[in-house]
Design an enzyme around this catalytic site. Structure first.
Site, PDB file in Angstrom:
ATOM      1  N   TYR A  98      30.744  26.247  56.213  1.00 26.43           N
ATOM      2  CA  TYR A  98      29.625  27.141  55.928  1.00 26.43           C
ATOM      3  C   TYR A  98      29.155  27.004  54.474  1.00 26.43           C
ATOM      4  O   TYR A  98      27.975  27.210  54.181  1.00 26.43           O
ATOM      5  CB  TYR A  98      30.009  28.588  56.229  1.00 26.43           C
ATOM      6  CG  TYR A  98      30.032  28.893  57.702  1.00 26.43           C
ATOM      7  CD1 TYR A  98      28.882  29.304  58.376  1.00 26.43           C
ATOM      8  CD2 TYR A  98      31.201  28.758  58.455  1.00 26.43           C
ATOM      9  CE1 TYR A  98      28.888  29.573  59.725  1.00 26.43           C
ATOM     10  CE2 TYR A  98      31.221  29.023  59.807  1.00 26.43           C
ATOM     11  CZ  TYR A  98      30.061  29.432  60.442  1.00 26.43           C
ATOM     12  OH  TYR A  98      30.079  29.691  61.794  1.00 26.43           O
ATOM     13  N   GLU A 140      34.849  33.742  64.636  1.00 29.65           N
ATOM     14  CA  GLU A 140      35.530  32.486  64.964  1.00 29.65           C
ATOM     15  C   GLU A 140      37.013  32.554  64.619  1.00 29.65           C
ATOM     16  O   GLU A 140      37.851  32.014  65.357  1.00 29.65           O
ATOM     17  CB  GLU A 140      34.827  31.331  64.254  1.00 29.65           C
ATOM     18  CG  GLU A 140      33.451  31.039  64.859  1.00 29.65           C
ATOM     19  CD  GLU A 140      32.472  30.387  63.899  1.00 29.65           C
ATOM     20  OE1 GLU A 140      32.930  29.784  62.898  1.00 29.65           O
ATOM     21  OE2 GLU A 140      31.253  30.481  64.123  1.00 29.65           O
ATOM     22  N   ARG A 206      30.835  17.258  73.700  1.00 26.69           N
ATOM     23  CA  ARG A 206      29.910  18.017  74.558  1.00 26.69           C
ATOM     24  C   ARG A 206      30.682  19.114  75.284  1.00 26.69           C
ATOM     25  O   ARG A 206      31.876  18.968  75.576  1.00 26.69           O
ATOM     26  CB  ARG A 206      29.244  17.100  75.599  1.00 26.69           C
ATOM     27  CG  ARG A 206      28.409  15.976  75.020  1.00 26.69           C
ATOM     28  CD  ARG A 206      27.183  16.449  74.269  1.00 26.69           C
ATOM     29  NE  ARG A 206      26.379  15.310  73.849  1.00 26.69           N
ATOM     30  CZ  ARG A 206      26.556  14.657  72.694  1.00 26.69           C
ATOM     31  NH1 ARG A 206      27.514  15.031  71.855  1.00 26.69           N
ATOM     32  NH2 ARG A 206      25.784  13.629  72.382  1.00 26.69           N
ATOM     33  N   GLY A 274      23.526  24.037  86.420  1.00 26.20           N
ATOM     34  CA  GLY A 274      23.853  25.406  86.006  1.00 26.20           C
ATOM     35  C   GLY A 274      24.714  26.155  87.000  1.00 26.20           C
ATOM     36  O   GLY A 274      25.178  27.266  86.710  1.00 26.20           O
ATOM     37  N   VAL A 384      23.092  29.015  78.164  1.00 23.36           N
ATOM     38  CA  VAL A 384      22.270  27.833  77.914  1.00 23.36           C
ATOM     39  C   VAL A 384      23.193  26.647  77.698  1.00 23.36           C
ATOM     40  O   VAL A 384      24.115  26.722  76.896  1.00 23.36           O
ATOM     41  CB  VAL A 384      21.372  28.034  76.674  1.00 23.36           C
ATOM     42  CG1 VAL A 384      20.616  26.749  76.353  1.00 23.36           C
ATOM     43  CG2 VAL A 384      20.393  29.178  76.903  1.00 23.36           C
TER      44      VAL A 384
END
Length: 395
Positions: A98, A140, A206, A274, A384
């Site tokens: 970050y 996280e 992925r 989906g 999504v």
């Protein structure tokens, strides 16, 4: 919440910053990858970088977070933050990254907006960034602690023990740990990240939904080959090269679109690939003997393109109060309806909770139909695959 000094500055400059965010994020990624090429090679999805989806998703999340801080200063947009945190944890993002993002993002802001970035403006947007970053770092950290792993250390080698060709462009892979330990539990609807080595030396990652119920000795993922431009690097590699006995790196399960506990009625609506998180939910409901009212909707191009079609029929048939409604663009001789899903034709029970997964146009259409039919916006949830371009953190 924003400080009293920062809030009016952010409110006054949000239109200008928002209008420039696409250019800002484009320059941000260019600077970041020039300085840290390993991030593009081994962490960020190169396909989403090439087509601009990641840039648009980042711009949307920044604008949505800043807008939420102004609209509801006493609360955080936790739905949006949770979704991002789960994605980050599955990739193994660490807190020190970050700081790197901050450096290059603010360099891009100054580069694009120039003299408009006064010290007051810089300080105000610095607050926005660190409010969002620190919230994500905290979420996280909690996810890593829950998985009992060190920060970012989420992947383990897993062996492919079965491979099944579900359709011409979809294959499922059954996995177990190479060291023989149990795969571990997960919540129906969650996903894992898969990392593979590609011919150019990169290690791309992925996410794929776990498409069977928890509690089994192995995990299953279902992968659709991504064609077009750019081509899906990992899906193509898995289809062309992954065979039984091969090893891939797989993360612990993450994801916040999960089957809710209780006995309330459900609507599970999916299109194309989906369907995978819905299969895990249905498998769990059937395995546990659930008597919940479950309305299942699925849309696809044709019966031949519908991955796990027979399995879906079997799982819904195992539910005493389950019903299946299919729409195919080319239904053939099946009893599926032609064309697009129309939820207004469904007799949904009061108090239904809806879960949507599929292409954004499909989910927007279904969500609009549900809201028009009286389903509360808070009862409609979505997942999504890839960068979240559904701006505003709606749930």
């Amino acid at each position: 919440m924003l400080s009293e000094q920062a809030a009016p500055v952010v409110r006054a400059t949000l239109p200008a910053v928002g209008a420039a965010l696409d250019e800002i994020t484009e320059r941000f990624y260019a600077g970041l990858f020039a300085d840290r090429p390993e991030l593009l090679r081994d962490l960020f999805n190169r396909g989403n970088q090439a087509n601009g989806d990641q840039r648009r998703a980042l711009a949307g999340s920044i604008a949505a977070f800043a807008g939420a801080l102004l609209a509801s200063p006493e609360t955080r947009p936790d739905v949006m933050l949770s979704r991002i945190a789960h994605k980050h944890a599955s990739l193994g993002v660490t807190s020190d990254q970050y700081k790197v993002v901050h450096e290059h993002l603010f360099a891009a802001i100054v580069d694009v907006l120039g003299e408009a970035v006064t010290p007051e403006v810089a300080q105000a947007w610095d607050e926005v960034y660190w409010l969002m970053a620190n919230a994500l770092i905290s979420l996280e950290a909690g996810l890593y602690a829950e998985k009992r792993v060190a920060e970012g250390d989420v992947r383990r080698p897993m062996e492919i023990v079965e491979r099944h060709e579900e359709t011409a462009d979809t294959a499922s892979f059954v996995l177990h740990h190479t060291d023989g330990r149990p795969t571990g539990s997960f919540r129906p609807g969650q996903y894992v990240s898969v990392r593979v080595g590609l011919p150019d030396g990169s290690r791309q990652i992925r996410q794929y939904s776990l498409s069977a119920a928890p509690g089994r000795p192995q995990w299953r993922i279902t992968v659709k080959r991504v064609d077009g431009e750019p081509v899906g690097e990992v899906s193509t590699w898995l289809h062309d090269h992954a065979r039984v006995g091969d090893t891939v790196e797989v993360s612990a399960p993450f994801g916040d679109l999960v089957l809710p506990e209780g006995e309330g009625p459900l609507l599970l609506a999916s299109a194309g690939i989906g369907s995978t998180p819905m299969l895990a939910m249905l498998d769990h409901l059937a395995t546990t003997g659930s008597r919940r009212s479950v309305t299942v909707v699925h849309a696809d191009r044709s019966p031949a393109d519908h991955a796990h079609r027979e399995e879906l029929h079997r799982l819904v048939g195992a539910l005493p109060n389950g019903s299946l409604h299919l729409w195919y663009e080319q239904p053939g001789t099946t009893d599926a309806r032609p064309g697009r899903v129309d939820v207004s034709t469904l007799d949904l029970p009061a108090g239904v909770t809806a879960y949507l997964c599929g292409p954004l146009p499909f989910m927007r259409q279904v969500r609009g139909g549900l809201l028009a039919g009286g389903v509360a916006a808070s009862a409609v949830h979505y997942e999504v695959f890839g960068p979240d371009l559904w701006l505003g953190g709606e749930n």
